[in-house]
Design a protein around this motif. Structure first.
Motif, PDB file in Angstrom:
ATOM      1  N   GLY A   1       0.798  -1.226   0.000  1.00  0.00           N
ATOM      2  CA  GLY A   1       0.000   0.000   0.000  1.00  0.00           C
ATOM      3  C   GLY A   1       0.827   1.270   0.000  1.00  0.00           C
ATOM      4  O   GLY A   1       0.292   2.357   0.155  1.00  0.00           O
ATOM      5  N   LEU A   2       2.131   1.145  -0.207  1.00  0.00           N
ATOM      6  CA  LEU A   2       3.013   2.317  -0.158  1.00  0.00           C
ATOM      7  C   LEU A   2       3.051   3.115  -1.450  1.00  0.00           C
ATOM      8  O   LEU A   2       3.302   4.320  -1.421  1.00  0.00           O
ATOM      9  CB  LEU A   2       4.436   1.887   0.198  1.00  0.00           C
ATOM     10  N   ILE A   3       2.845   2.454  -2.576  1.00  0.00           N
ATOM     11  CA  ILE A   3       2.869   3.167  -3.852  1.00  0.00           C
ATOM     12  C   ILE A   3       1.633   2.821  -4.667  1.00  0.00           C
ATOM     13  O   ILE A   3       0.980   1.809  -4.440  1.00  0.00           O
ATOM     14  CB  ILE A   3       4.142   2.854  -4.687  1.00  0.00           C
ATOM     15  N   GLU A   4       1.365   3.698  -5.605  1.00  0.00           N
ATOM     16  CA  GLU A   4       0.302   3.467  -6.574  1.00  0.00           C
ATOM     17  C   GLU A   4       0.968   3.405  -7.944  1.00  0.00           C
ATOM     18  O   GLU A   4       1.843   4.225  -8.252  1.00  0.00           O
ATOM     19  CB  GLU A   4      -0.703   4.610  -6.535  1.00  0.00           C
ATOM     20  N   ILE A   5       0.584   2.432  -8.736  1.00  0.00           N
ATOM     21  CA  ILE A   5       1.149   2.274 -10.071  1.00  0.00           C
ATOM     22  C   ILE A   5       0.065   2.606 -11.093  1.00  0.00           C
ATOM     23  O   ILE A   5      -0.954   1.932 -11.155  1.00  0.00           O
ATOM     24  CB  ILE A   5       1.679   0.846 -10.305  1.00  0.00           C
ATOM     25  N   ALA A   6       0.305   3.666 -11.864  1.00  0.00           N
ATOM     26  CA  ALA A   6      -0.626   4.058 -12.923  1.00  0.00           C
ATOM     27  C   ALA A   6      -0.036   3.589 -14.248  1.00  0.00           C
ATOM     28  O   ALA A   6       1.013   4.069 -14.665  1.00  0.00           O
ATOM     29  CB  ALA A   6      -0.830   5.571 -12.919  1.00  0.00           C
ATOM     30  N   ARG A   7      -0.699   2.647 -14.873  1.00  0.00           N
ATOM     31  CA  ARG A   7      -0.198   2.087 -16.126  1.00  0.00           C
ATOM     32  C   ARG A   7      -0.818   2.819 -17.320  1.00  0.00           C
ATOM     33  O   ARG A   7      -2.010   3.104 -17.327  1.00  0.00           O
ATOM     34  CB  ARG A   7      -0.515   0.608 -16.202  1.00  0.00           C
ATOM     35  N   GLN A   8       0.046   3.111 -18.293  1.00  0.00           N
ATOM     36  CA  GLN A   8      -0.391   3.738 -19.541  1.00  0.00           C
ATOM     37  C   GLN A   8       0.269   2.957 -20.672  1.00  0.00           C
ATOM     38  O   GLN A   8       1.416   3.221 -21.026  1.00  0.00           O
ATOM     39  CB  GLN A   8       0.016   5.200 -19.588  1.00  0.00           C
ATOM     40  N   GLY A   9      -0.452   1.959 -21.168  1.00  0.00           N
ATOM     41  CA  GLY A   9       0.134   1.078 -22.175  1.00  0.00           C
ATOM     42  C   GLY A   9       1.261   0.278 -21.556  1.00  0.00           C
ATOM     43  O   GLY A   9       1.100  -0.340 -20.511  1.00  0.00           O
ATOM     44  N   LYS A  10       2.447   0.341 -22.156  1.00  0.00           N
ATOM     45  CA  LYS A  10       3.588  -0.393 -21.613  1.00  0.00           C
ATOM     46  C   LYS A  10       4.379   0.420 -20.593  1.00  0.00           C
ATOM     47  O   LYS A  10       5.364  -0.054 -20.049  1.00  0.00           O
ATOM     48  CB  LYS A  10       4.510  -0.870 -22.738  1.00  0.00           C
ATOM     49  N   PHE A  11       3.945   1.641 -20.329  1.00  0.00           N
ATOM     50  CA  PHE A  11       4.621   2.515 -19.372  1.00  0.00           C
ATOM     51  C   PHE A  11       3.903   2.519 -18.035  1.00  0.00           C
ATOM     52  O   PHE A  11       2.708   2.251 -17.965  1.00  0.00           O
ATOM     53  CB  PHE A  11       4.716   3.944 -19.920  1.00  0.00           C
ATOM     54  N   ALA A  12       4.648   2.829 -16.976  1.00  0.00           N
ATOM     55  CA  ALA A  12       4.055   2.897 -15.641  1.00  0.00           C
ATOM     56  C   ALA A  12       4.630   4.111 -14.911  1.00  0.00           C
ATOM     57  O   ALA A  12       5.823   4.410 -15.021  1.00  0.00           O
ATOM     58  CB  ALA A  12       4.358   1.630 -14.858  1.00  0.00           C
ATOM     59  N   ASN A  13       3.766   4.805 -14.190  1.00  0.00           N
ATOM     60  CA  ASN A  13       4.174   5.919 -13.352  1.00  0.00           C
ATOM     61  C   ASN A  13       3.911   5.533 -11.905  1.00  0.00           C
ATOM     62  O   ASN A  13       2.845   5.001 -11.577  1.00  0.00           O
ATOM     63  CB  ASN A  13       3.416   7.192 -13.716  1.00  0.00           C
ATOM     64  N   LEU A  14       4.874   5.817 -11.047  1.00  0.00           N
ATOM     65  CA  LEU A  14       4.818   5.403  -9.651  1.00  0.00           C
ATOM     66  C   LEU A  14       4.632   6.624  -8.755  1.00  0.00           C
ATOM     67  O   LEU A  14       5.335   7.625  -8.911  1.00  0.00           O
ATOM     68  CB  LEU A  14       6.116   4.685  -9.291  1.00  0.00           C
ATOM     69  N   THR A  15       3.697   6.513  -7.821  1.00  0.00           N
ATOM     70  CA  THR A  15       3.416   7.605  -6.901  1.00  0.00           C
ATOM     71  C   THR A  15       3.402   7.073  -5.481  1.00  0.00           C
ATOM     72  O   THR A  15       2.777   6.045  -5.194  1.00  0.00           O
ATOM     73  CB  THR A  15       2.028   8.229  -7.213  1.00  0.00           C
ATOM     74  N   LEU A  16       4.095   7.781  -4.601  1.00  0.00           N
ATOM     75  CA  LEU A  16       4.098   7.431  -3.188  1.00  0.00           C
ATOM     76  C   LEU A  16       2.756   7.795  -2.573  1.00  0.00           C
ATOM     77  O   LEU A  16       2.240   8.890  -2.802  1.00  0.00           O
ATOM     78  CB  LEU A  16       5.213   8.193  -2.461  1.00  0.00           C
ATOM     79  N   LYS A  17       2.199   6.894  -1.797  1.00  0.00           N
ATOM     80  CA  LYS A  17       0.960   7.175  -1.068  1.00  0.00           C
ATOM     81  C   LYS A  17       1.368   7.722   0.302  1.00  0.00           C
ATOM     82  O   LYS A  17       1.586   6.983   1.243  1.00  0.00           O
ATOM     83  CB  LYS A  17       0.115   5.912  -0.977  1.00  0.00           C
ATOM     84  N   ARG A  18       1.533   9.033   0.349  1.00  0.00           N
ATOM     85  CA  ARG A  18       2.065   9.702   1.536  1.00  0.00           C
ATOM     86  C   ARG A  18       1.185   9.514   2.769  1.00  0.00           C
ATOM     87  O   ARG A  18       1.702   9.444   3.878  1.00  0.00           O
ATOM     88  CB  ARG A  18       2.301  11.179   1.252  1.00  0.00           C
ATOM     89  N   ASP A  19      -0.125   9.403   2.577  1.00  0.00           N
ATOM     90  CA  ASP A  19      -1.012   9.203   3.726  1.00  0.00           C
ATOM     91  C   ASP A  19      -0.749   7.848   4.387  1.00  0.00           C
ATOM     92  O   ASP A  19      -0.758   7.726   5.613  1.00  0.00           O
ATOM     93  CB  ASP A  19      -2.478   9.335   3.329  1.00  0.00           C
ATOM     94  N   VAL A  20      -0.455   6.841   3.582  1.00  0.00           N
ATOM     95  CA  VAL A  20      -0.146   5.510   4.118  1.00  0.00           C
ATOM     96  C   VAL A  20       1.204   5.535   4.831  1.00  0.00           C
ATOM     97  O   VAL A  20       1.348   4.988   5.932  1.00  0.00           O
ATOM     98  CB  VAL A  20      -0.171   4.443   3.004  1.00  0.00           C
ATOM     99  N   LEU A  21       2.185   6.182   4.223  1.00  0.00           N
ATOM    100  CA  LEU A  21       3.499   6.302   4.865  1.00  0.00           C
ATOM    101  C   LEU A  21       3.372   7.027   6.199  1.00  0.00           C
ATOM    102  O   LEU A  21       3.944   6.601   7.199  1.00  0.00           O
ATOM    103  CB  LEU A  21       4.481   7.036   3.953  1.00  0.00           C
ATOM    104  N   GLN A  22       2.590   8.110   6.229  1.00  0.00           N
ATOM    105  CA  GLN A  22       2.426   8.860   7.475  1.00  0.00           C
ATOM    106  C   GLN A  22       1.715   8.014   8.534  1.00  0.00           C
ATOM    107  O   GLN A  22       2.081   8.046   9.708  1.00  0.00           O
ATOM    108  CB  GLN A  22       1.651  10.160   7.232  1.00  0.00           C
ATOM    109  N   ALA A  23       0.728   7.236   8.126  1.00  0.00           N
ATOM    110  CA  ALA A  23       0.032   6.356   9.067  1.00  0.00           C
ATOM    111  C   ALA A  23       0.998   5.319   9.635  1.00  0.00           C
ATOM    112  O   ALA A  23       0.949   4.987  10.821  1.00  0.00           O
ATOM    113  CB  ALA A  23      -1.147   5.669   8.379  1.00  0.00           C
ATOM    114  N   TYR A  24       1.886   4.813   8.791  1.00  0.00           N
ATOM    115  CA  TYR A  24       2.895   3.851   9.234  1.00  0.00           C
ATOM    116  C   TYR A  24       3.842   4.499  10.246  1.00  0.00           C
ATOM    117  O   TYR A  24       4.124   3.929  11.303  1.00  0.00           O
ATOM    118  CB  TYR A  24       3.663   3.321   8.022  1.00  0.00           C
TER     119      TYR A  24
END
Length: 100
Positions: free
Chosen positions: A70-93
């Motif tokens: 649950g630390l990152i979100e992966i947004a796929r666009q065709g064969k590419f992927a963009n990674l985003t940190l889920k800061r709210d989950v990190l802060q909860a941890y």
């Protein structure tokens, strides 16, 4: 009122998710990947791959572990992927760690 709204949006972790995050961040290579993703608001998978001396399959495995925790979100666009940190989950941890 704003303070109440922020408190209501606070993310809570289950014991299982807390454990998954701990295990995910315990791996030194995965932790480096995590830090690289966390350094920017959105990171292209190709950028991570360019800075890590690992195979694409190994990187995919590490990203899947971070996503499952649950630390990152992966947004796929065709064969590419963009990674985003889920800061709210990190802060909860971090908040839960601080309670120990």
């Amino acid at each position: 009122m704003l303070k109440i709204m922020k408190a209501a949006k606070r993310t809570r972790l289950t014991d299982r998710q807390f454990s998954l995050i701990s295990r995910a961040l315990a791996d030194p290579r995965r932790y480096k990947i995590f830090k690289q993703i966390a350094a920017r608001s959105c990171t292209a998978c190709a950028d991570v791959r360019a800075h890590q001396p690992i195979s694409a399959a190994t990187l995919s495995h590490h990203m899947k572990e971070l996503e499952t925790a649950g630390l990152i979100e992966i947004a796929r666009q065709g064969k590419f992927a963009n990674l985003t940190l889920k800061r709210d989950v990190l802060q909860a941890y971090l908040n839960r760690l601080a309670e120990i």
